[in-house]
Design a protein around this motif. Structure first.
Motif, PDB file in Angstrom:
ATOM      1  N   SER A 112       1.206  -1.048   0.073  1.00 42.96           N
ATOM      2  CA  SER A 112       0.000   0.169   0.117  1.00 42.96           C
ATOM      3  C   SER A 112       0.915   1.280  -0.033  1.00 42.96           C
ATOM      4  O   SER A 112       1.918   1.243   0.561  1.00 42.96           O
ATOM      5  CB  SER A 112      -1.019  -0.017   1.205  1.00 42.96           C
ATOM      6  N   ALA A 113       0.330   2.304  -0.472  1.00 44.22           N
ATOM      7  CA  ALA A 113       0.956   3.476  -0.766  1.00 44.22           C
ATOM      8  C   ALA A 113       1.133   4.100   0.740  1.00 44.22           C
ATOM      9  O   ALA A 113       0.128   4.201   1.493  1.00 44.22           O
ATOM     10  CB  ALA A 113       0.379   4.596  -1.670  1.00 44.22           C
ATOM     11  N   PRO A 114       2.375   4.515   1.394  1.00 45.85           N
ATOM     12  CA  PRO A 114       2.521   5.077   2.594  1.00 45.85           C
ATOM     13  C   PRO A 114       1.236   6.674   2.690  1.00 45.85           C
ATOM     14  O   PRO A 114       1.309   7.289   1.813  1.00 45.85           O
ATOM     15  CB  PRO A 114       4.008   5.699   2.596  1.00 45.85           C
ATOM     16  N   ALA A 115       0.896   6.529   3.694  1.00 45.72           N
ATOM     17  CA  ALA A 115       0.051   7.726   4.006  1.00 45.72           C
ATOM     18  C   ALA A 115       0.439   8.455   5.596  1.00 45.72           C
ATOM     19  O   ALA A 115       0.360   7.669   6.546  1.00 45.72           O
ATOM     20  CB  ALA A 115      -1.319   7.318   4.039  1.00 45.72           C
ATOM     21  N   PRO A 116       0.755   9.557   5.638  1.00 41.86           N
ATOM     22  CA  PRO A 116       1.087  10.059   6.899  1.00 41.86           C
ATOM     23  C   PRO A 116       0.033   9.732   8.012  1.00 41.86           C
ATOM     24  O   PRO A 116       0.245   9.568   9.162  1.00 41.86           O
ATOM     25  CB  PRO A 116       1.123  11.459   6.732  1.00 41.86           C
ATOM     26  N   ASP A 117      -1.031   9.773   7.829  1.00 41.48           N
ATOM     27  CA  ASP A 117      -2.131   9.701   8.797  1.00 41.48           C
ATOM     28  C   ASP A 117      -2.635   8.232   9.010  1.00 41.48           C
ATOM     29  O   ASP A 117      -3.434   8.067   9.917  1.00 41.48           O
ATOM     30  CB  ASP A 117      -3.289  10.720   8.465  1.00 41.48           C
ATOM     31  N   ARG A 118      -2.043   7.340   8.087  1.00 44.28           N
ATOM     32  CA  ARG A 118      -2.247   6.039   8.103  1.00 44.28           C
ATOM     33  C   ARG A 118      -3.806   5.622   7.969  1.00 44.28           C
ATOM     34  O   ARG A 118      -4.234   4.800   8.758  1.00 44.28           O
ATOM     35  CB  ARG A 118      -1.757   5.272   9.394  1.00 44.28           C
ATOM     36  N   ALA A 119      -4.644   6.392   7.270  1.00 46.61           N
ATOM     37  CA  ALA A 119      -6.125   6.383   7.237  1.00 46.61           C
ATOM     38  C   ALA A 119      -6.363   5.269   6.443  1.00 46.61           C
ATOM     39  O   ALA A 119      -7.629   4.839   6.461  1.00 46.61           O
ATOM     40  CB  ALA A 119      -6.700   7.683   6.632  1.00 46.61           C
ATOM     41  N   ARG A 120      -5.676   4.766   5.587  1.00 48.95           N
ATOM     42  CA  ARG A 120      -6.131   3.685   4.572  1.00 48.95           C
ATOM     43  C   ARG A 120      -5.035   2.319   4.833  1.00 48.95           C
ATOM     44  O   ARG A 120      -3.832   2.687   4.977  1.00 48.95           O
ATOM     45  CB  ARG A 120      -6.035   3.808   3.038  1.00 48.95           C
ATOM     46  N   ILE A 121      -5.415   1.371   4.911  1.00 46.40           N
ATOM     47  CA  ILE A 121      -4.733   0.155   4.874  1.00 46.40           C
ATOM     48  C   ILE A 121      -4.911  -0.859   3.641  1.00 46.40           C
ATOM     49  O   ILE A 121      -6.218  -1.015   3.294  1.00 46.40           O
ATOM     50  CB  ILE A 121      -4.648  -0.562   6.247  1.00 46.40           C
ATOM     51  N   VAL A 122      -4.158  -1.762   3.174  1.00 44.95           N
ATOM     52  CA  VAL A 122      -4.551  -2.876   2.485  1.00 44.95           C
ATOM     53  C   VAL A 122      -4.619  -4.130   3.444  1.00 44.95           C
ATOM     54  O   VAL A 122      -3.842  -4.449   4.202  1.00 44.95           O
ATOM     55  CB  VAL A 122      -3.394  -3.316   1.397  1.00 44.95           C
ATOM     56  N   ALA A 123      -5.645  -4.782   2.974  1.00 48.44           N
ATOM     57  CA  ALA A 123      -5.953  -6.279   3.902  1.00 48.44           C
ATOM     58  C   ALA A 123      -6.415  -7.277   2.747  1.00 48.44           C
ATOM     59  O   ALA A 123      -6.644  -6.811   1.652  1.00 48.44           O
ATOM     60  CB  ALA A 123      -6.921  -5.932   4.906  1.00 48.44           C
ATOM     61  N   THR A 124      -6.518  -8.541   3.299  1.00 48.70           N
ATOM     62  CA  THR A 124      -6.797  -9.619   2.361  1.00 48.70           C
ATOM     63  C   THR A 124      -8.004 -10.243   3.203  1.00 48.70           C
ATOM     64  O   THR A 124      -7.952 -10.247   4.627  1.00 48.70           O
ATOM     65  CB  THR A 124      -5.669 -10.652   2.418  1.00 48.70           C
ATOM     66  N   LYS A 125      -8.805 -10.804   2.551  1.00 52.21           N
ATOM     67  CA  LYS A 125     -10.132 -11.368   3.101  1.00 52.21           C
ATOM     68  C   LYS A 125      -9.873 -12.992   2.679  1.00 52.21           C
ATOM     69  O   LYS A 125      -9.808 -12.953   1.547  1.00 52.21           O
ATOM     70  CB  LYS A 125     -11.496 -10.918   2.699  1.00 52.21           C
ATOM     71  N   ASP A 139      -8.687  -2.321   0.189  1.00 52.54           N
ATOM     72  CA  ASP A 139      -8.390  -0.997   0.439  1.00 52.54           C
ATOM     73  C   ASP A 139      -9.439  -0.593   1.465  1.00 52.54           C
ATOM     74  O   ASP A 139     -10.445  -0.445   1.091  1.00 52.54           O
ATOM     75  CB  ASP A 139      -8.353  -0.208  -0.766  1.00 52.54           C
ATOM     76  N   VAL A 140      -8.598  -0.493   2.664  1.00 47.28           N
ATOM     77  CA  VAL A 140      -9.907  -0.209   3.865  1.00 47.28           C
ATOM     78  C   VAL A 140      -9.629   1.151   4.293  1.00 47.28           C
ATOM     79  O   VAL A 140      -8.514   1.664   4.750  1.00 47.28           O
ATOM     80  CB  VAL A 140      -9.526  -1.024   5.240  1.00 47.28           C
ATOM     81  N   ASP A 141     -10.769   1.915   4.412  1.00 46.54           N
ATOM     82  CA  ASP A 141     -10.967   3.276   4.726  1.00 46.54           C
ATOM     83  C   ASP A 141     -11.020   3.289   6.255  1.00 46.54           C
ATOM     84  O   ASP A 141     -12.207   2.874   6.818  1.00 46.54           O
ATOM     85  CB  ASP A 141     -11.936   3.952   4.258  1.00 46.54           C
ATOM     86  N   LEU A 142     -10.075   3.356   7.142  1.00 44.44           N
ATOM     87  CA  LEU A 142     -10.178   3.199   8.514  1.00 44.44           C
ATOM     88  C   LEU A 142     -11.078   4.289   9.066  1.00 44.44           C
ATOM     89  O   LEU A 142     -11.714   4.062   9.968  1.00 44.44           O
ATOM     90  CB  LEU A 142      -8.769   3.191   9.425  1.00 44.44           C
ATOM     91  N   ALA A 143     -11.098   5.445   8.729  1.00 44.24           N
ATOM     92  CA  ALA A 143     -11.950   6.356   9.057  1.00 44.24           C
ATOM     93  C   ALA A 143     -13.417   6.145   8.962  1.00 44.24           C
ATOM     94  O   ALA A 143     -14.301   6.709   9.786  1.00 44.24           O
ATOM     95  CB  ALA A 143     -11.516   7.825   8.580  1.00 44.24           C
ATOM     96  N   ALA A 144     -13.864   5.253   8.018  1.00 54.07           N
ATOM     97  CA  ALA A 144     -15.330   5.060   7.701  1.00 54.07           C
ATOM     98  C   ALA A 144     -15.753   3.742   8.476  1.00 54.07           C
ATOM     99  O   ALA A 144     -16.963   3.500   8.658  1.00 54.07           O
ATOM    100  CB  ALA A 144     -15.396   4.573   6.354  1.00 54.07           C
ATOM    101  N   LEU A 145     -14.922   3.341   9.228  1.00 54.07           N
ATOM    102  CA  LEU A 145     -15.110   1.944  10.124  1.00 54.07           C
ATOM    103  C   LEU A 145     -16.108   2.481  11.261  1.00 54.07           C
ATOM    104  O   LEU A 145     -16.074   3.714  11.764  1.00 54.07           O
ATOM    105  CB  LEU A 145     -14.009   1.417  10.502  1.00 54.07           C
ATOM    106  N   PRO A 146     -16.727   1.706  11.898  1.00 55.11           N
ATOM    107  CA  PRO A 146     -17.844   2.096  12.991  1.00 55.11           C
ATOM    108  C   PRO A 146     -16.904   2.454  14.203  1.00 55.11           C
ATOM    109  O   PRO A 146     -15.768   2.033  14.580  1.00 55.11           O
ATOM    110  CB  PRO A 146     -18.607   0.630  13.395  1.00 55.11           C
ATOM    111  N   ALA A 147     -17.612   3.572  14.894  1.00 53.81           N
ATOM    112  CA  ALA A 147     -16.641   4.048  16.354  1.00 53.81           C
ATOM    113  C   ALA A 147     -16.934   3.027  17.318  1.00 53.81           C
ATOM    114  O   ALA A 147     -17.954   2.101  17.296  1.00 53.81           O
ATOM    115  CB  ALA A 147     -17.355   5.380  16.391  1.00 53.81           C
TER     116      ALA A 147
END
Length: 322
Positions: A11-24, A314-322
């Motif tokens: 995955s492309a580096p992101a300063p806020d680490r807001a997205r990650i690559v995962a596998t299902k 491609d997981v958007d961590l900010a969109a996950l449930p609180a």
């Protein structure tokens, strides 16, 4: 280290680490979110595990598997340190689990996908909190997907042979079933309580949306397997083998479509109740498919079954449930 999920090398580096690559991936529909953390830069906090596993607002899974170099795992047991790679497994509620028989096969398929293991070169040693596990590619028993077989380590009856004479060492109440049933404790590196039912109708009536009540209460909780024996059949090698159908309630998760260590526990319990003439090899049907359990003379078990990787995410961590 950080309590945020670190990007994987793909995955492309992101300063806020807001997205990650995962596998299902899944093994007989026991499904997992897999994270490549081979460099050990991720602290997998329980809240993040729960967010990823949430079925409707997250990715959805029975658990999260982190692939990490064993040298970065401070609490890895000594027996696991011979393995280069460690399977850090968390239940859907965020709790740490010692082992997962379906998960370790999916872990092996993931390591193969990442280029960290080639089955042609020989088995893969995997570190787990239950010790060292060894995985090899094998021919499929049923279906056309890839199968892997894992050495599950020793299988024991903690209450000893006296529990067999008494019909079990626990009393189990299952919603939907009218009477308390005897259960037999089985240790497969994690705790199990196996309950044998008379027929498929009882198995279908059982309500596993709530955890069965087990008395005495196991100190670390327990997985509960409901099992219906289906008799014996002749295997491809001409030898008899047993056949059972199973449903399972996993501690920290709820009912799952499959449980690898639970399949081993179910086979071990039914064989123990069956006596010395019972088969050593068992097919275990679960809602998500079929696995094969081999109970060896030295008290160890082997578990074979499918392992499939179905998506790169491609997981958007900010969109996950609180």
């Amino acid at each position: 280290m950080t309590d945020a999920l670190a990007p994987t090398p793909t995955s492309a580096p992101a300063p806020d680490r807001a997205r990650i690559v995962a596998t299902k991936g899944h093994g007989t529909q026991n499904d997992f979110v897999l994270l490549d953390d081979r460099d050990g830069t991720l602290v997998l906090v329980p809240a993040r595990v729960r967010q990823l596993c949430e079925r409707r607002a997250g990715v959805g899974a029975d658990g999260v598997i982190r692939l990490v170099a064993t040298e970065h795992v401070e609490d890895a047991p000594a027996a696991a340190r011979a393995a280069r790679w460690f399977m850090d497994y968390r239940n859907a509620d965020g709790s740490v689990a010692q082992m997962c028989g379906n998960g370790v096969r999916v872990f092996a398929a993931y390591a193969q996908r990442l280029g960290l293991w080639d089955p042609v070169t020989g088995p893969l040693d995997v570190g787990t909190r239950a010790g060292l596990r060894t995985v090899a590619a094998v021919a499929p028993e049923v279906g056309d997907g890839p199968w892997f077989e894992v050495g599950m380590g020793p299988v024991t009856l903690p209450a000893g042979p006296g529990a067999l004479a008494d019909g079990g060492d626990a009393h189990v109440d299952v919603a939907g079933l009218s009477v308390t049933r005897p259960g037999l404790s089985v240790d497969v590196g994690n705790p199990h309580t196996v309950v044998v039912l008379a027929d498929g109708a009882d198995l279908a009536r059982a309500d596993l949306t709530t955890a069965p009540g087990v008395v005495p209460v196991p100190p670390e909780g327990t997985n509960v397997e409901l099992v219906v024996p289906l008799g014996e059949e002749v295997g491809p090698d001409g030898r008899p083998r047993g056949h059972v159908r199973m449903r399972v309630h996993e501690r920290g998760v709820g009912e799952t479509r499959s449980c690898g260590t639970g399949a081993v526990a179910a086979a071990a319990a039914v064989r123990a109740w069956g006596g010395p003439q019972a088969p050593d090899v068992w097919l275990v049907d679960v809602p998500g498919g079929t696995v094969r359990v081999t109970l060896r003379a030295d008290g160890h078990a082997e578990l074979a079954g499918p392992a499939l990787l179905v998506a790169e995410l491609d997981v958007d961590l900010a969109a996950l449930p609180a």
